[in-house]
Design a protein around this motif. Structure first.
Motif, PDB file in Angstrom:
ATOM      1  N   PRO A 160       3.763  -0.467  -2.353  1.00 23.48           N
ATOM      2  CA  PRO A 160       3.161   0.645  -1.221  1.00 23.48           C
ATOM      3  C   PRO A 160       1.693   0.552  -1.242  1.00 23.48           C
ATOM      4  CG  PRO A 160       5.089   1.656  -2.336  1.00 23.48           C
ATOM      5  CD  PRO A 160       4.832   0.351  -3.300  1.00 23.48           C
ATOM      6  N   ALA A 161       1.031   0.161  -0.317  1.00 18.51           N
ATOM      7  CA  ALA A 161      -0.508   0.092  -0.286  1.00 18.51           C
ATOM      8  C   ALA A 161      -0.823   1.381   0.561  1.00 18.51           C
ATOM      9  CB  ALA A 161      -0.830  -1.090   0.512  1.00 18.51           C
ATOM     10  N   LEU A 162      -0.474   1.368   1.785  1.00 18.59           N
ATOM     11  CA  LEU A 162      -0.822   2.653   2.677  1.00 18.59           C
ATOM     12  C   LEU A 162       0.355   3.301   3.027  1.00 18.59           C
ATOM     13  CD1 LEU A 162      -3.453   0.950   4.960  1.00 18.59           C
ATOM     14  CD2 LEU A 162      -3.980   2.140   2.824  1.00 18.59           C
ATOM     15  N   VAL A 199       5.647   3.361   5.435  1.00 21.90           N
ATOM     16  CA  VAL A 199       4.962   2.905   4.295  1.00 21.90           C
ATOM     17  C   VAL A 199       4.661   1.297   4.652  1.00 21.90           C
ATOM     18  CG1 VAL A 199       5.199   2.471   1.776  1.00 21.90           C
ATOM     19  CG2 VAL A 199       6.252   4.349   2.816  1.00 21.90           C
ATOM     20  N   TRP A 200       3.404   0.969   4.280  1.00 21.01           N
ATOM     21  CA  TRP A 200       3.094  -0.325   4.499  1.00 21.01           C
ATOM     22  C   TRP A 200       2.945  -0.931   2.973  1.00 21.01           C
ATOM     23  CZ3 TRP A 200      -1.241  -1.680   8.578  1.00 21.01           C
ATOM     24  CH2 TRP A 200      -0.678  -1.303  10.073  1.00 21.01           C
ATOM     25  N   ASP A 257       2.938  -6.256   4.133  1.00 26.22           N
ATOM     26  CA  ASP A 257       2.631  -5.977   5.196  1.00 26.22           C
ATOM     27  C   ASP A 257       1.207  -5.517   5.850  1.00 26.22           C
ATOM     28  OD1 ASP A 257       5.605  -5.347   5.445  1.00 26.22           O
ATOM     29  OD2 ASP A 257       5.258  -3.478   4.722  1.00 26.22           O
ATOM     30  N   LEU A 258       0.304  -4.858   5.022  1.00 27.26           N
ATOM     31  CA  LEU A 258      -1.031  -4.778   5.339  1.00 27.26           C
ATOM     32  C   LEU A 258      -1.773  -6.063   5.747  1.00 27.26           C
ATOM     33  CD1 LEU A 258      -3.539  -3.129   6.112  1.00 27.26           C
ATOM     34  CD2 LEU A 258      -3.901  -2.758   3.749  1.00 27.26           C
ATOM     35  N   GLN A 259      -1.460  -7.118   4.735  1.00 26.52           N
ATOM     36  CA  GLN A 259      -2.207  -8.344   4.910  1.00 26.52           C
ATOM     37  C   GLN A 259      -1.573  -8.991   6.097  1.00 26.52           C
ATOM     38  OE1 GLN A 259      -1.133 -11.418   2.365  1.00 26.52           O
ATOM     39  NE2 GLN A 259      -3.186 -12.077   1.926  1.00 26.52           N
TER      40      GLN A 259
END
Length: 559
Positions: free
Chosen positions: A21-23, A31-32, A36-38
């Motif tokens: 989980p990043a964010l 949950v990203w 996912d964020l990239q």
């Protein structure tokens, strides 16, 4: 960060832990992961290219705190497009000013800012040719692969606006190396770890939220919980829910938390470190004791400054440390200024005069554009940039950034924040620190909001102290207040005027805005708030009527 951009450093983090989980969006529970964020950032980058945006263009981002905002500026950065992070609370002239300063090619806004149920944009009147209304179809992001443009550490990353406490906001330039330095400064100084979960309730249009907070995710792989709006009532419940181990604070957050009733989650959280700035000495020990915080990472800094300070050992009240044994190791200094004009005082050689321990002065930092730690990138507006630079400060012909903030150093080298430039005023031949006085008065009143400022009285030397007290429930007894204040303060620091108001104007990061209060002064005709003045002969606060106001301004009633 000598040979890397923020997007390339983030890519390296993703490769190590793509599914972590990043964010986390607290508002939706979404949950990203880092992957996912990239992927969403890559989608933004391709979308930007499809719109004809090119390296060096600016896109204004006008939306609330959420993971999407991070993917927007990060994706734009991947193709060399600069984001201007605009405070989503701004309207009308302030909003127009911020957009005009950045001169964006396009503007992306949040759906929550549209008017009505249609697709109309509340910013439509801005007149920019490419206000973007299409939604980003990020569900197809996995099909996209992006090779980032080649960028230097000194290239612009995005624009962040100052709070505007003394005028219209200024667009500060953040380059890649500055972003890295601020985030790394927090990670290494305050004992953060890769498995930490940070609770970030600070707005992402501000450097504390977007760099010190989100930067820990992008550069060091930590998980960041994004809270769209600070809530004192939900704060510790959220920390328990998301198993947060670190929190961020700024401005008045710690005071707001102390003012809350005790709740069970206070004893169940796993938070070990609090990172931020502006924790008042009068609040510090109470906050640490009540909420069982093992470490406070207090620092001093601003988005654009080159003279940041850190308090690594938890010295209560200190915002940082500067060695008195090796003063040139970190070329910052407290220098003397004129009390009213804040003009730098110079010696016979034309250089600034260093303050002695215990003597308040303005903080300055020597500028060296070849050093990432010492460079000053300034603002989009060249006039604003020039206003913050002084010459012949340390040595003849040098350049230095002038913070405008007053600090004081003790014998050991610990630095203590005293006032924003212009907040210190002189009364009865004595200097009064508005910030220090606010802390004392707020404590006497049970941690309510207090704004202290000086007001001019015709025919009277100096400025009389005035305190605006947030008293929405009309619970302040001015008689009891005076008796408590007399025990805690010297006579010259007692507020001459009191104003009981429902709320205090603040910035998004809880800095109290005093411009309107100063302009209205103690004139009862300019406000519906109750105003009192200290009748020194009677030894009490009395209601300030229009007639008594005229007596004071005409000199018939002496203060």
């Amino acid at each position: 960060c000598n040979h890397s951009s923020i997007p390339s450093l983030f890519s390296a983090v993703v490769a190590l832990q793509p599914h972590k989980p990043a964010l986390i969006d607290e508002a939706t529970g979404e949950v990203w992961s880092f992957k996912d964020l990239q992927e969403r950032s890559h989608a933004v980058a391709h979308w930007a290219l499809q719109q004809g945006l090119v390296e060096g263009d600016v896109v204004a981002l006008y939306l609330g705190s959420c993971p999407m905002l991070v993917s927007l500026w990060l994706g734009l950065a991947m193709v060399g497009v600069e984001a201007a992070l605009i405070n989503h609370n701004l309207r009308q002239s302030s909003l127009l000013h911020c957009v005009a300063v950045a001169q964006p090619r396009a503007m992306v806004y949040g759906a929550e800012l549209t008017r009505g149920k249609g697709r109309g944009c509340g910013c439509g009147a801005l007149g920019y040719p490419a206000i973007l209304e299409q939604e980003l179809l990020l569900t197809n992001a996995r099909l996209l692969i992006l090779v980032c443009v080649s960028q230097l550490p000194t290239d612009r990353l995005f624009l962040i606006y100052t709070s505007g406490t003394t005028g219209m906001p200024k667009a500060a330039i953040v380059v890649h190396s500055r972003y890295y330095r601020i985030a790394a400064f927090g990670f290494h100084s305050f004992g953060l770890r890769g498995d930490d979960v940070i609770y970030n309730c600070l707005p992402l249009y501000h450097s504390a939220g977007s760099i010190m907070g989100v930067g820990q995710c992008l550069l060091f792989g930590l998980t960041v919980v994004i809270k769209r709006k600070f809530s004192a009532r939900c704060f510790w419940d959220d920390c328990v829910t998301y198993k947060c181990t670190a929190i961020q604070y700024i401005g008045e957050i710690c005071r707001y938390l102390l003012a809350q009733e005790v709740r069970p989650s206070e004893a169940k959280h796993q938070v070990r470190v609090a990172i931020g700035n502006g924790l008042r000495p009068t609040v510090w020990e109470k906050f640490v004791k009540r909420f069982r915080i093992r470490r406070v990472g207090e620092f001093y800094g601003a988005t654009e400054c080159n003279c940041s300070l850190i308090n690594i050992d938890g010295k209560v009240g200190a915002c940082g440390f500067s060695s008195r044994i090796l003063p040139n190791f970190y070329p910052i200094r407290l220098v003397r200024v004129q009390e009213d004009s804040m003009e730098l005082i110079r010696n016979a050689q034309g250089l600034c005069v260093r303050c002695t321990p215990g003597e308040p002065g303005v903080l300055v930092g020597r500028i060296d554009q070849t050093d990432p730690l010492r460079r000053f990138d300034g603002y989009v507006d060249s006039e604003s940039t020039a206003h913050k630079i002084a010459h012949s400060v340390f040595t003849a012909g040098d350049s230095a950034y002038v913070s405008g903030d007053m600090l004081v150093m003790d014998e050991l080298g610990y630095m203590y924040f005293t006032d924003r430039g212009g907040d210190t005023f002189r009364w009865r031949g004595e200097n009064v620190s508005a910030t220090e006085l606010e802390g004392v008065l707020s404590g006497l009143l049970g941690q309510v909001g207090v704004a202290v400022y000086g007001v001019a009285v015709p025919g009277v030397e100096g400025k009389a102290g005035m305190a605006a007290i947030a008293d929405a429930d009309r619970q302040v007894d001015v008689g009891n207040f005076l008796r408590a204040a007399e025990k805690a303060l010297p006579s010259y620091a007692l507020p001459v005027f009191l104003r009981l108001t429902s709320t205090l104007d603040t910035t998004g990061t809880f800095k109290i805005l005093k411009m309107r209060l100063r302009q209205e002064g103690f004139d009862p005709g300019l406000s519906t708030d109750p105003i009192f003045y200290l009748n020194s002969r009677a030894g009490c606060y009395e209601a300030l009527s229009p007639r008594r106001y005229c007596d004071i301004t005409a000199g018939r009633e002496r203060l």
